[in-house]
Write a protein that holds these residues in place. Structure first.
Motif, PDB file in Angstrom:
ATOM      1  N   THR A 464       0.861  -1.184   0.000  1.00  0.00           N
ATOM      2  CA  THR A 464       0.000   0.000   0.000  1.00  0.00           C
ATOM      3  C   THR A 464       0.893   1.228   0.000  1.00  0.00           C
ATOM      4  O   THR A 464       1.845   1.324   0.777  1.00  0.00           O
ATOM      5  CB  THR A 464      -0.917   0.016   1.235  1.00  0.00           C
ATOM      6  N   LEU A 465       0.562   2.174  -0.878  1.00  0.00           N
ATOM      7  CA  LEU A 465       1.410   3.351  -1.066  1.00  0.00           C
ATOM      8  C   LEU A 465       0.583   4.623  -0.938  1.00  0.00           C
ATOM      9  O   LEU A 465      -0.489   4.739  -1.532  1.00  0.00           O
ATOM     10  CB  LEU A 465       2.079   3.285  -2.445  1.00  0.00           C
ATOM     11  N   SER A 466       1.100   5.567  -0.141  1.00  0.00           N
ATOM     12  CA  SER A 466       0.457   6.873   0.028  1.00  0.00           C
ATOM     13  C   SER A 466       1.497   7.967  -0.160  1.00  0.00           C
ATOM     14  O   SER A 466       2.705   7.739  -0.008  1.00  0.00           O
ATOM     15  CB  SER A 466      -0.179   6.999   1.425  1.00  0.00           C
ATOM     16  N   VAL A 467       1.034   9.181  -0.458  1.00  0.00           N
ATOM     17  CA  VAL A 467       1.933  10.333  -0.592  1.00  0.00           C
ATOM     18  C   VAL A 467       2.461  10.693   0.792  1.00  0.00           C
ATOM     19  O   VAL A 467       1.668  10.893   1.728  1.00  0.00           O
ATOM     20  CB  VAL A 467       1.192  11.527  -1.214  1.00  0.00           C
ATOM     21  N   PRO A 468       3.796  10.772   0.988  1.00  0.00           N
ATOM     22  CA  PRO A 468       4.350  11.040   2.328  1.00  0.00           C
ATOM     23  C   PRO A 468       3.859  12.344   2.938  1.00  0.00           C
ATOM     24  O   PRO A 468       3.574  12.398   4.138  1.00  0.00           O
ATOM     25  CB  PRO A 468       5.867  11.075   2.079  1.00  0.00           C
ATOM     26  N   SER A 469       3.739  13.409   2.140  1.00  0.00           N
ATOM     27  CA  SER A 469       3.401  14.719   2.701  1.00  0.00           C
ATOM     28  C   SER A 469       1.931  14.851   3.065  1.00  0.00           C
ATOM     29  O   SER A 469       1.584  15.423   4.097  1.00  0.00           O
ATOM     30  CB  SER A 469       3.785  15.825   1.715  1.00  0.00           C
ATOM     31  N   SER A 470       1.051  14.301   2.224  1.00  0.00           N
ATOM     32  CA  SER A 470      -0.389  14.488   2.435  1.00  0.00           C
ATOM     33  C   SER A 470      -1.116  13.243   2.914  1.00  0.00           C
ATOM     34  O   SER A 470      -2.240  13.331   3.421  1.00  0.00           O
ATOM     35  CB  SER A 470      -1.047  14.967   1.135  1.00  0.00           C
ATOM     36  N   GLY A 471      -0.509  12.075   2.734  1.00  0.00           N
ATOM     37  CA  GLY A 471      -1.173  10.834   3.113  1.00  0.00           C
ATOM     38  C   GLY A 471      -2.205  10.363   2.109  1.00  0.00           C
ATOM     39  O   GLY A 471      -2.958   9.416   2.393  1.00  0.00           O
ATOM     40  N   LYS A 472      -2.255  10.976   0.948  1.00  0.00           N
ATOM     41  CA  LYS A 472      -3.221  10.586  -0.077  1.00  0.00           C
ATOM     42  C   LYS A 472      -2.951   9.150  -0.537  1.00  0.00           C
ATOM     43  O   LYS A 472      -1.831   8.797  -0.889  1.00  0.00           O
ATOM     44  CB  LYS A 472      -3.133  11.543  -1.266  1.00  0.00           C
ATOM     45  N   GLY A 497      -0.106   7.704  -9.172  1.00  0.00           N
ATOM     46  CA  GLY A 497       0.980   7.039  -8.445  1.00  0.00           C
ATOM     47  C   GLY A 497       1.970   6.299  -9.315  1.00  0.00           C
ATOM     48  O   GLY A 497       2.698   5.439  -8.794  1.00  0.00           O
ATOM     49  N   LYS A 498       2.067   6.608 -10.600  1.00  0.00           N
ATOM     50  CA  LYS A 498       2.993   5.894 -11.481  1.00  0.00           C
ATOM     51  C   LYS A 498       4.449   6.144 -11.067  1.00  0.00           C
ATOM     52  O   LYS A 498       5.203   5.199 -10.799  1.00  0.00           O
ATOM     53  CB  LYS A 498       2.777   6.331 -12.934  1.00  0.00           C
ATOM     54  N   THR A 499       4.848   7.414 -11.024  1.00  0.00           N
ATOM     55  CA  THR A 499       6.217   7.738 -10.613  1.00  0.00           C
ATOM     56  C   THR A 499       6.445   7.391  -9.145  1.00  0.00           C
ATOM     57  O   THR A 499       7.544   6.980  -8.756  1.00  0.00           O
ATOM     58  CB  THR A 499       6.503   9.229 -10.861  1.00  0.00           C
ATOM     59  N   GLY A 507      13.731   2.696  -3.727  1.00  0.00           N
ATOM     60  CA  GLY A 507      14.117   2.917  -2.338  1.00  0.00           C
ATOM     61  C   GLY A 507      14.065   4.355  -1.888  1.00  0.00           C
ATOM     62  O   GLY A 507      14.550   4.681  -0.802  1.00  0.00           O
ATOM     63  N   LEU A 508      13.506   5.245  -2.700  1.00  0.00           N
ATOM     64  CA  LEU A 508      13.422   6.648  -2.299  1.00  0.00           C
ATOM     65  C   LEU A 508      12.275   6.884  -1.323  1.00  0.00           C
ATOM     66  O   LEU A 508      12.380   7.733  -0.435  1.00  0.00           O
ATOM     67  CB  LEU A 508      13.231   7.535  -3.538  1.00  0.00           C
ATOM     68  N   TRP A 509      11.182   6.184  -1.509  1.00  0.00           N
ATOM     69  CA  TRP A 509      10.043   6.277  -0.612  1.00  0.00           C
ATOM     70  C   TRP A 509       9.839   4.944   0.097  1.00  0.00           C
ATOM     71  O   TRP A 509      10.294   3.894  -0.384  1.00  0.00           O
ATOM     72  CB  TRP A 509       8.763   6.621  -1.375  1.00  0.00           C
ATOM     73  N   GLU A 510       9.153   5.006   1.212  1.00  0.00           N
ATOM     74  CA  GLU A 510       8.760   3.797   1.928  1.00  0.00           C
ATOM     75  C   GLU A 510       7.280   3.526   1.668  1.00  0.00           C
ATOM     76  O   GLU A 510       6.478   4.455   1.533  1.00  0.00           O
ATOM     77  CB  GLU A 510       8.990   3.951   3.426  1.00  0.00           C
ATOM     78  N   SER A 511       6.938   2.278   1.601  1.00  0.00           N
ATOM     79  CA  SER A 511       5.522   1.926   1.440  1.00  0.00           C
ATOM     80  C   SER A 511       4.800   2.093   2.771  1.00  0.00           C
ATOM     81  O   SER A 511       5.403   1.977   3.842  1.00  0.00           O
ATOM     82  CB  SER A 511       5.391   0.482   0.953  1.00  0.00           C
ATOM     83  N   THR A 512       3.529   2.400   2.682  1.00  0.00           N
ATOM     84  CA  THR A 512       2.729   2.540   3.899  1.00  0.00           C
ATOM     85  C   THR A 512       2.544   1.196   4.596  1.00  0.00           C
ATOM     86  O   THR A 512       2.587   1.095   5.823  1.00  0.00           O
ATOM     87  CB  THR A 512       1.349   3.132   3.560  1.00  0.00           C
ATOM     88  N   LEU A 663      -3.085   1.966 -13.197  1.00  0.00           N
ATOM     89  CA  LEU A 663      -3.442   2.539 -11.903  1.00  0.00           C
ATOM     90  C   LEU A 663      -4.637   3.456 -12.085  1.00  0.00           C
ATOM     91  O   LEU A 663      -4.623   4.361 -12.936  1.00  0.00           O
ATOM     92  CB  LEU A 663      -2.246   3.325 -11.323  1.00  0.00           C
ATOM     93  N   HIS A 664      -5.673   3.225 -11.275  1.00  0.00           N
ATOM     94  CA  HIS A 664      -6.913   3.997 -11.395  1.00  0.00           C
ATOM     95  C   HIS A 664      -7.030   5.087 -10.331  1.00  0.00           C
ATOM     96  O   HIS A 664      -7.949   5.907 -10.400  1.00  0.00           O
ATOM     97  CB  HIS A 664      -8.124   3.057 -11.279  1.00  0.00           C
ATOM     98  N   GLY A 665      -6.114   5.117  -9.354  1.00  0.00           N
ATOM     99  CA  GLY A 665      -6.214   6.084  -8.269  1.00  0.00           C
ATOM    100  C   GLY A 665      -7.039   5.562  -7.117  1.00  0.00           C
ATOM    101  O   GLY A 665      -7.773   4.575  -7.246  1.00  0.00           O
ATOM    102  N   GLU A 666      -6.906   6.206  -5.967  1.00  0.00           N
ATOM    103  CA  GLU A 666      -7.634   5.854  -4.749  1.00  0.00           C
ATOM    104  C   GLU A 666      -7.383   4.403  -4.351  1.00  0.00           C
ATOM    105  O   GLU A 666      -8.252   3.729  -3.809  1.00  0.00           O
ATOM    106  CB  GLU A 666      -9.134   6.109  -4.920  1.00  0.00           C
TER     107      GLU A 666
END
Length: 686
Positions: A464-472, A497-499, A507-512, A663-666
């Motif tokens: 599961t992946l979310s935006v680090p700054s907003s949690g989206k 969420g493609k990029t 390894g730049l971001w961590e998965s939720t 990816l469809h979003g949400e």
């Protein structure tokens, strides 16, 4: 480009100003920085520090010898000892020639001289007549003697209170060398922390509490080391001079003299401490605004063409001036606060000259020297004057360092805050990422605790992946295995969420939530990423193609040259070789300025062909190219045996991939098999 942005000015700036004071936090940060400057024994800094101490002690010895000369003159003149006078004059002149600079007064402001002339100008008239000594200024060491119908004017140099010796030149040389060595040590230390793994990325992209890290590493470190080295000579000798002249003052005036001087210094220090604290916090704020102002200009420099297309000159003029006005407002506030500090420093210096008279007068009016003749009293008073004056001068020098200390304290807070953040990110980096994720494997040695399938690069389980700054929420419960020969194309609308998925793979971001296993290494034998915006370093064309390999090319050179030229041709950049003047010509241009967006993407593919990894992760790497060129570049990647993980929008890319991840979003996603690729592996791989 300058790191950090004005977006962090609010909360981060307030937190920085609140903690930027002369307090325990400053002391802890300063001691941590000293541990970097003096890493151990026998380090170059420690050796230079000991050398500086030796030179400073020798300098003080000479100062003392010069300082007691006036009392010796009193004695030989009072006794009309012409032979002793000639000998003493020869000694004095020798000391001056050996130790004074050619024009010492050129280094001393008139205001400083005036204060020193006010300080212990002792006017002594000896009543027994034949030997009037009408004017003696022991501080500046001008002596006018009336001796047997002849005036003798002797300039003993201002070395008693403002020593400017040849020793001082060597002293300054050592301080300058310490500055260079300190800057080297501290900058290289911060670089080692900054470039550890992905720390620099996390600091610049994911963190907002550290403004302008580039300014802190380059500019603040330079100023910190320069200011600290300028104080080194005075600080290293102060304990010795204070101890010695305190003893001499006690011996000459009793306990009341040194107690009065120490009490005066303590009061001055407390007052200056109160005046310095607001200056430190204001200096930290000023340095932040300096960085923001420079960042704004760098932003225009890097994006000059887009801004010109928007005709944005007037708007950017207003925005840049707005940052300038904010900076100048803070500078005016800083100057106003510094005014009170300068008033305190000058008041302390001038009152110190009056205190010197009091200290000298104590034993005279108390009758301690009542049994001495006028000549003996004159000689003794001259010696005591030098001791008391020099002790007060030592304290005055320390007080005069107040403005320098405030600068050092401000830079200490900025550099120390950066150091703490880098160390924190480094510890987190070591805890979260394996060595395979933070470095390139050029030897093909990849080890792990579990057996590694040779045909698998990435294994994602319920990620599961979310935006680090907003949690989206972007992706939810994704299961995916990327194996050799099974290329994957990632598609979807903007913001789905493609990029971001590629950032997780890199390894730049961590998965939720969930498990992400990278089962290969970075480099030619593993995986190479081509980001959405191409990256080029400074240097020759060869360095752009082979980047980021350390081994530039084989010693023979010719075989590697042929490969590079061939790959440039395959990427459609034959003319670039001529424009650059060859592979190894060191160009003085910015690659971003002379290459078009399409050429930058072509050069990135030439780099990819040279590295020839097993897996290539492409983030819209052909968005500026035509479909025909895109087709040729992707075809070459497959011919070189690469498995592709691509982000793209063109349907024409589908034929180069085995699977389509939409990816469809949400959190919603869909994985389907692509039938357009003719030569598929026999096994499904998923």
């Amino acid at each position: 480009m300058a790191g950090g942005s004005s977006s962090s000015a609010g909360g981060a700036g307030a937190r920085g100003r609140a903690s930027s004071r002369l307090d325990g936090l400053f002391l802890r940060r300063f001691l941590r920085l000293l541990a970097v400057l003096f890493p151990g024994w026998p380090s170059p800094s420690a050796l230079m520090f000991l050398t500086l101490l030796g030179v400073a002690l020798l300098e003080q010895l000479v100062i003392y010898q010069v300082g007691v000369i006036p009392s010796q003159y009193y004695e030989v003149l009072g006794n009309k000892d012409f032979s002793g006078f000639k000998t003493l004059t020869a000694v004095a002149v020798t000391l001056i020639i050996v130790n004074s600079t050619v024009r010492p007064e050129a280094h001393v402001s008139w205001e400083r001289k005036r204060k020193l002339l006010m300080a212990p100008g002792m006017i002594l008239v000896i009543k027994d007549s034949s030997l009037p000594i009408p004017w003696v200024t022991t501080t500046n060491c001008w002596f006018l003697f009336h001796f047997e119908k002849m005036f003798v004017l002797t300039y003993l140099s201002p070395s008693i209170s403002l020593p400017l010796f040849q020793l001082k030149s060597f002293d300054q040389f050592i301080c300058n060398m310490m500055y260079v060595n300190w800057r080297k040590s501290l900058t290289e230390y911060l670089h080692s922390c900054y470039f550890q793994g992905q720390v620099y990325y996390n600091l610049l992209v994911l963190r907002e509490d550290i403004d302008n890290p580039d300014q802190r590493i380059s500019q603040d470190v330079e100023r910190f080391c320069r200011q600290l080295s300028s104080m080194a000579s005075k600080l290293v000798i102060s304990p010795f001079t204070l101890a010695y002249y305190t003893y001499q003052c006690f011996h000459s005036t009793g306990w009341l003299g040194p107690v009065s001087i120490f009490g005066y210094f303590i009061i001055g220090t407390m007052i200056n401490k109160v005046l310095m604290s607001p200056i430190v916090s204001k200096l930290v704020q000023q340095e932040k605004l300096e960085g923001d102002f420079r960042f704004k200009h760098m932003q225009i420099r890097v994006n000059a063409e887009p801004a010109a297309f928007y005709r944005a000159g007037r708007v950017e003029h207003m925005r840049t001036n707005r940052r300038l006005q904010s900076l100048l407002k803070t500078q005016r506030e800083l100057i106003g606060k510094e005014l009170w500090l300068y008033i305190g420093i000058n008041t302390f210096d001038y009152l110190g000259s009056i205190l010197s008279y009091v200290v000298i007068a104590i034993p005279i009016f108390s009758g301690v020297y009542g049994d001495l003749s006028p000549i003996e009293l004159s000689a003794l008073v001259s010696k005591n004057a030098f001791v008391s004056i020099y002790l007060i001068g030592c304290f005055s020098q320390l007080i005069d360092l107040s403005s320098t200390v405030t600068d050092v304290a401000g830079y200490t807070h900025r550099i120390g805050e950066l150091q703490e953040t880098l160390l924190s990110l480094g510890r987190k980096e070591n805890g979260n990422y394996s060595e395979a994720k933070t470095s390139w494997d050029l030897d093909g040695n990849h080890s792990g605790e579990e057996p590694v399938p040779r045909d698998t690069a990435f294994l994602l389980e319920r990620v599961t992946l979310s935006v680090p700054s907003s949690g989206k929420l972007l992706i939810k419960d994704l299961n995916l295995r990327i194996s050799q020969g099974n290329s994957v194309m990632i598609v979807g609308n903007t913001g789905t969420g493609k990029t971001s998925l590629l950032r997780v793979l890199g390894g730049l971001w961590e998965s939720t939530r969930g498990s992400i296993s990278m089962l290969t290494c970075f480099g030619p034998r593993g995986v190479v990423f081509l980001p959405q915006r191409p990256f080029f370093t400074d240097g020759s064309l060869r360095e752009q193609v082979i980047y980021p390999l350390k081994e530039i090319y084989p010693l023979s050179g010719s075989a590697d040259d042929e490969r590079i030229v061939r790959f440039l041709e395959l990427a459609g950049l034959t003319d670039l070789l001529a424009r650059a003047g060859g592979l190894d010509e060191q160009v003085d241009w910015n690659w971003y300025d002379i290459l078009s967006p399409g050429e930058m993407q072509r050069l990135s593919f030439a780099r990819l062909f040279y590295l020839q990894p097993k897996y290539a992760v492409l983030d819209e790497a052909t968005s500026a190219l035509t479909e025909e060129v895109e087709h040729e570049l992707y075809r070459m990647c497959l011919q070189l045996g690469m498995t592709l993980i691509s982000v793209g929008h063109r349907p024409s890319l589908e034929k180069f991939h085995s699977w389509i991840l939409k990816l469809h979003g949400e959190g919603r996603w869909e994985l389907t098999r692509c039938e357009k690729l003719k030569r598929l592996p026999s096994e499904e791989g998923y």
